[in-house]
Design an enzyme around this catalytic site. Structure first.
Site, mmCIF file in Angstrom:
data_model
loop_
_atom_site.group_PDB
_atom_site.id
_atom_site.type_symbol
_atom_site.label_atom_id
_atom_site.label_comp_id
_atom_site.label_asym_id
_atom_site.label_seq_id
_atom_site.Cartn_x
_atom_site.Cartn_y
_atom_site.Cartn_z
ATOM 1 N N CYS A 195 3.333 -19.361 0.838
ATOM 2 C CA CYS A 195 2.341 -20.252 0.237
ATOM 3 C C CYS A 195 2.668 -21.712 0.584
ATOM 4 C CB CYS A 195 2.258 -20.002 -1.270
ATOM 5 S SG CYS A 195 0.744 -20.673 -2.016
ATOM 6 N N HIS A 231 1.302 -14.248 -1.605
ATOM 7 C CA HIS A 231 2.579 -13.994 -2.283
ATOM 8 C C HIS A 231 2.996 -12.529 -2.137
ATOM 9 C CE1 HIS A 231 3.046 -17.896 -4.317
ATOM 10 N NE2 HIS A 231 1.722 -17.915 -4.295
ATOM 11 N N GLU A 262 5.747 -11.272 -3.001
ATOM 12 C CA GLU A 262 6.632 -10.890 -4.102
ATOM 13 C C GLU A 262 5.876 -10.369 -5.317
ATOM 14 O OE1 GLU A 262 5.844 -15.352 -4.752
ATOM 15 O OE2 GLU A 262 5.926 -13.911 -3.097
#
Length: 511
Positions: free
Chosen positions: A80, A172, A174
């Site tokens: 990001c 993202h 994660e």
């Protein structure tokens, strides 16, 4: 042991990145975004990840990493804001987008040529959270994925007029909503960076035992133990390293749950710890008499705890604390220490005052990893899965002034609640559950007679780390059964409420 460094630019997901890396059995550390390249070099990482962040890279005050990190010859992945920082550094154009992307979005993976970050990953949903985007790639970079609103959702350096092995993801990986996020991180760390996944509970324990023995030497060590997960795992780990050199102290402050002291001493006994029970309940309750302010309660309890603990210190040179990695991150992150919402009761003031040196065997671990280490150490599951209990105990669950009578009312009600949760198989499904005695009375009718008695609130939350939490939607028939039992079995309560507040805006505890 091979490791990965995560540079923190202020993202709410930074800790999640570190945890996802560790789920791949790779050790990760979080450092501030501006950590010098020379410092990074001393850590000898096999890869660097730049986190997301709330700022814009084109602002004059934008956070940027040390440019020298791109010359270390270490693979770098920007997520990001991290992607945008890489693009800006190498001469790309980043600007505010007319179409912001927040939430789920579908990416199209570039199929032409070698695409190692997306190896075996199809077009799929990812989690976006950005208002800026890369408008023009730097020289020596190529796009590797796109979405409807972003032609450049991912990129990589080509190694021609750019360093090799520099990657970026606008989304993202994660976050669990990115369907193949773990696979993307795996491609970067296991394939591109060629890291050997050698991080495990067993290897951590072996390393810590060596470190504890080296640090403590032949000196005696003291540990305040509460029966909670963190202090228990820390104590057992230190005991495994130095045996009888460890002296544990359990302080009964008179603010514990029903039969808590006896239960804790009973289940800790098989773990082979040398524990002293310091019963100071009368002293604590005497000093708390008439005190209604939660902050004053905490301060009194904290000061009294230090006094009682000090009386147990004789020749010890070291103090064991159950500090966890989120506590460490909070002190070094880009955001710095957060505003104090509540003062925390612990023995943090002891080392400076008593000139004790610290042993913090769990300071590299997240909460779920502490439990995994506990299992490896052979600690029973019913200890490891105990719900968190605040240091000030029932003092912050009996709202208003404390009396023996009000504490006993809460103990009885709380025991019924926890007993029913366990019997229904719900205890292990919530992060934390407890009862709160309110400083409020209400009118009721029992046996055709008017009553004017206490109101009790029940609280249960779902969480992974306690930093945020949602109220747990317990079944209505369960709540009805608990309420009925409490009102009928606990003298002094005629009304039960259920707390449906999440954190934020509320905190988990009421005080």
């Amino acid at each position: 042991m091979q490791s990965v460094l995560v540079l923190d630019f202020g993202s709410q997901y930074t800790q999640l990145i570190a945890r996802r890396i560790r789920e791949l059995n790779i050790y990760s550390e979080i450092l501030p975004y501006n950590t010098p390249a020379d410092t990074i070099r001393t850590h000898q990482p096999k890869a660097i990840i730049l986190s997301g962040g709330p700022n814009s890279v084109y602002d004059q005050t934008a956070f940027m990493p040390d440019p020298a990190i791109f010359s270390l010859g270490i693979p770098v992945l920007g997520i990001c804001y991290g992607l945008q920082a890489i693009a800006k550094h190498f001469g790309g154009v980043v600007a505010s987008s007319n179409k912001h992307e927040f939430g789920r979005s579908k990416i199209l993976v570039e199929q032409q040529g070698d695409n190692p970050l997306f190896q075996n990953i199809p077009n799929s949903d990812v989690w976006m959270s950005h208002g800026d985007k890369v408008m023009q790639l730097p020289e020596g970079f190529r796009a590797t994925a796109s979405s409807d609103n972003s032609e450049i959702c991912a990129f990589e350096s080509t190694g021609v007029n750019s360093p090799a092995h520099i990657y970026g993801l606008q989304f993202h990986p994660e976050v669990q909503h990115t369907l193949y996020g773990k696979e993307m991180l795996g491609n970067f760390l296991l394939n591109i960076a060629a890291i050997t996944p050698d991080w495990s509970s067993k290897s951590f324990i072996e390393h810590q035992i060596e470190e504890i023995r080296r640090k403590a030497g032949n000196n005696t060590v003291i540990c305040g133990i509460s029966g909670g997960v963190d202090s228990t795992v820390a104590a057992v780990l230190v005991s495994k390293a130095i045996g009888k050199q460890l002296h544990c102290v359990f302080v009964d402050n008179g603010l514990l749950r029903k039969n808590e002291a006896e239960k804790v001493m009973h289940f800790l006994k098989p773990l082979g710890l040398h524990i002293t029970l310091a019963d100071s309940s009368d002293l604590f309750l005497k000093r708390l008499k008439g005190v209604a302010s939660p902050e004053k309660k905490r301060k009194i309890i904290g000061r009294t705890f230090i006094q009682v603990f000090e009386e147990q210190i004789h020749h010890e040179k070291f103090l064991v604390q159950g500090t966890l990695y989120p506590d460490v991150i909070e002190s070094i992150s880009v955001k710095g220490p957060s505003e104090t919402i509540k003062s925390h009761h612990n023995v943090g003031g002891l080392p400076k005052r008593m000139k004790l040196k610290l042993i913090e065997p769990l300071r590299e671990l997240f909460k779920d990893e502490v439990r995994a280490v506990g299992r490896e150490l052979g600690i029973p599951e019913d200890i490891l899965m105990r719900h968190p209990f605040p240091g000030p105990g029932l003092a912050v669950r009996v709202l208003g002034s404390l009396t023996h009578e009000r504490l006993e009312i809460l103990r009885e009600a709380d025991e019924i609640y926890i007993e029913e949760l366990q019997a229904s198989g719900l205890y292990s499904k919530v992060w934390q559950a407890f009862a709160v005695l309110l400083p409020v009375q209400s009118v009721g009718v029992m046996g055709d007679k008017r009553t004017y008695e206490n109101v009790l609130a029940l609280r249960a939350v779902e969480s992974s780390d306690g930093m945020t939490a949602d109220w747990a939607p317990l079944p209505h028939d369960f709540l009805a059964r608990v309420s009925n039992r409490i009102i009928n079995e606990v003298r002094g309560i005629n009304r039960v409420a259920y707390d449906i507040s999440s954190k934020p805006p509320a905190t988990i505890e009421w005080e």
